[in-house]
Design an enzyme around this catalytic site. Structure first.
Site, PDB file in Angstrom:
ATOM      1  N   ASN A   1      -3.821   9.129  13.544  1.00 17.41           N
ATOM      2  CA  ASN A   1      -3.221  10.443  13.705  1.00 17.41           C
ATOM      3  C   ASN A   1      -3.197  10.851  15.183  1.00 17.41           C
ATOM      4  OD1 ASN A   1      -2.898  11.494  10.863  1.00 17.41           O
ATOM      5  ND2 ASN A   1      -5.085  11.001  10.812  1.00 17.41           N
TER       6      ASN A   1
ATOM      7  N   CYS B   1      -3.364   5.855   6.744  1.00 15.52           N
ATOM      8  CA  CYS B   1      -3.038   6.079   5.342  1.00 15.52           C
ATOM      9  C   CYS B   1      -3.351   4.808   4.566  1.00 15.52           C
ATOM     10  CB  CYS B   1      -1.562   6.448   5.166  1.00 15.52           C
ATOM     11  SG  CYS B   1      -1.075   6.612   3.438  1.00 15.52           S
TER      12      CYS B   1
END
Length: 314
Positions: free
Chosen positions: A258, A249
Site C-alpha cells: 500500500n 492482497c
C-alpha cells in the site's frame, strides 16, 4: 525539523483524513503469526501518532485470512481509544461478531470485476452485492457507519483494463445499498493520474459526490503519490494508507504494498495540508513494527527519517 518546506499549491483541500489500514490490510498477508498483543500495541501507537481512523481488523472466517483470526480478541483491546476503528465484515455473521463487540464503523467489500469477485469470494459481482445488502441494511438500522470497498477499479490481473463505466455501475449500486462512503481501490497498482481523474469525473456525472469517496492506491509502479495528488486536485479528502507501507492482497498476487502513510504525510505537510499526524511518532511506530516483523520498512520516508535498525529487535 524544518523540512519539508511548506509550499502550498492552489486547488487542494486544507485538510485530509487518513484512513489508516496498516493494522488490517497491512498485516493480513504476513506469513508468520503476529501476536494479538503486538497488533493492539500497533493500533495504540498509531492513535498516539495522531491518526483518527484506524482500520483495526476483519471479522472474516479464520480460514480465509488466518492472520486476522484473532479479531474477537483484538477488538476489545483497542475499542476504547477514542478514535474511529472500522472493521471489515464480509457477511451477516461477521457483522454479528463486530456489533457484539461494540463496533460502530464497518466495511463491506466488493469487486468491480467478475474475475476478482470469483477469486476473492467465489461469487459473481451481483452475488457479492446481494450478500452485502442485508449487512449494510442491518448496520444502518443500528446507526453504524458503513464503508464500501471496491477492488480492481483501475485494472485487473486476469481481465486487464477495467472500463470506467463498469466501475461507476458498482459504485452507484453500493451507494444505493446505503453505504456512507466508498473506497476506490487500485488493487494491483496500475492506475495513473489521468485515469484517476477520469474515474472521479465519471462518478460525479452519475451522481456520486466527491465527499463520499476515498482512494486506496498501491505503489506497484511507483504511482501512488502521483495518483493521490490527482485525487486531491479533484477534491477528494479521504486517503487510505498503511503505516510503513505494509500490505497487499492475498487474492491478487501482483498486488504489492500500500501507499506508505509516512510518504503520504511528508507530501501533505509540504503542501501545507493538515492531517493531525505527528510524523516523528508515526515513523517511530513503523520502525517498532518493522522490528517485530523482522525486516525494514519499505517506506522511503521511514528509511530517510528513521534512526533505529528495523531488522533488529528494539
Amino acid at each position: 525539523m524544518t523540512l519539508p518546506m511548506v509550499v502550498p499549491a492552489e486547488g487542494l483541500p486544507a485538510r485530509v483524513r487518513i484512513h489508516e489500514v496498516g493494522a488490517r490490510d497491512g498485516l493480513q498477508n504476513e506469513k508468520s503469526a503476529v501476536p494479538t498483543a503486538v497488533k493492539a500495541e500497533f493500533v495504540h501507537r498509531l492513535a498516539e501518532a495522531g491518526l483518527t481512523t484506524i482500520e483495526a481488523t476483519s471479522f472474516v472466517h479464520p480460514g480465509w485470512v488466518p492472520q486476522l483470526a484473532d479479531a474477537d480478541e483484538l477488538f476489545p483491546l483497542v475499542r476504547d481509544l477514542g478514535v474511529d476503528l472500522p472493521v471489515l465484515v464480509p457477511n451477516e455473521r461477521g457483522l454479528d461478531r463486530a456489533l457484539s463487540l461494540g463496533a460502530r464503523r464497518v466495511a463491506v467489500f466488493v469487486s468491480a470485476t467478475e474475475s476478482f469477485a470469483k477469486a476473492n469470494l467465489n461469487r459473481t459481482v451481483d452475488e457479492v452485492m446481494a450478500m452485502s445488502e442485508p449487512v449494510v441494511a442491518r448496520a444502518k438500522a443500528q446507526g453504524v457507519h458503513v464503508r464500501g470497498y471496491l477492488s480492481m477499479c483501475f485494472g485487473d490481473p486476469w481481465e486487464g483494463a477495467v472500463p470506467v463505466d463498469q466501475v461507476v455501475r458498482v459504485c452507484r449500486a453500493l451507494l444505493d445499498l446505503g453505504c456512507d462512503e466508498l473506497s476506490l481501490g487500485d488493487t494491483i497498482g496500475v492506475a495513473t493520474p489521468g485515469h484517476v481523474g477520469a474515474l472521479l469525473t465519471a462518478l460525479n456525472e452519475q451522481g456520486v459526490p466527491t465527499d463520499a469517496l476515498g482512494v486506496h492506491f498501491h505503489d506497484t509502479y511507483g504511482q501512488a503519490l502521483a495518483n493521490t495528488l490527482a485525487a486531491l486536485q479533484h477534491g477528494v479528502t479521504t486517503v487510505d494508507a498503511s503505516a510503513g507501507g505494509l500490505g497487499g492482497c492475498p487474492y491478487a498476487k501482483s498486488a504489492t504494498g500500500n501507499l506508505a502513510t509516512e510518504d503520504l504525510v511528508w507530501m501533505l505537510q509540504g503542501l501545507g495540508i493538515d492531517t493531525g499526524v505527528d510524523l516523528g511518532l508515526l515513523v517511530a511506530t513503523s520502525e517498532w513494527m518493522a522490528a517485530r516483523l523482522g525486516r525494514p520498512s519499505p517506506s522511503r520516508t521511514v528509511r530517510a527519517l528513521g534512526t533505529a535498525q528495523p531488522h533488529k529487535e528494539q
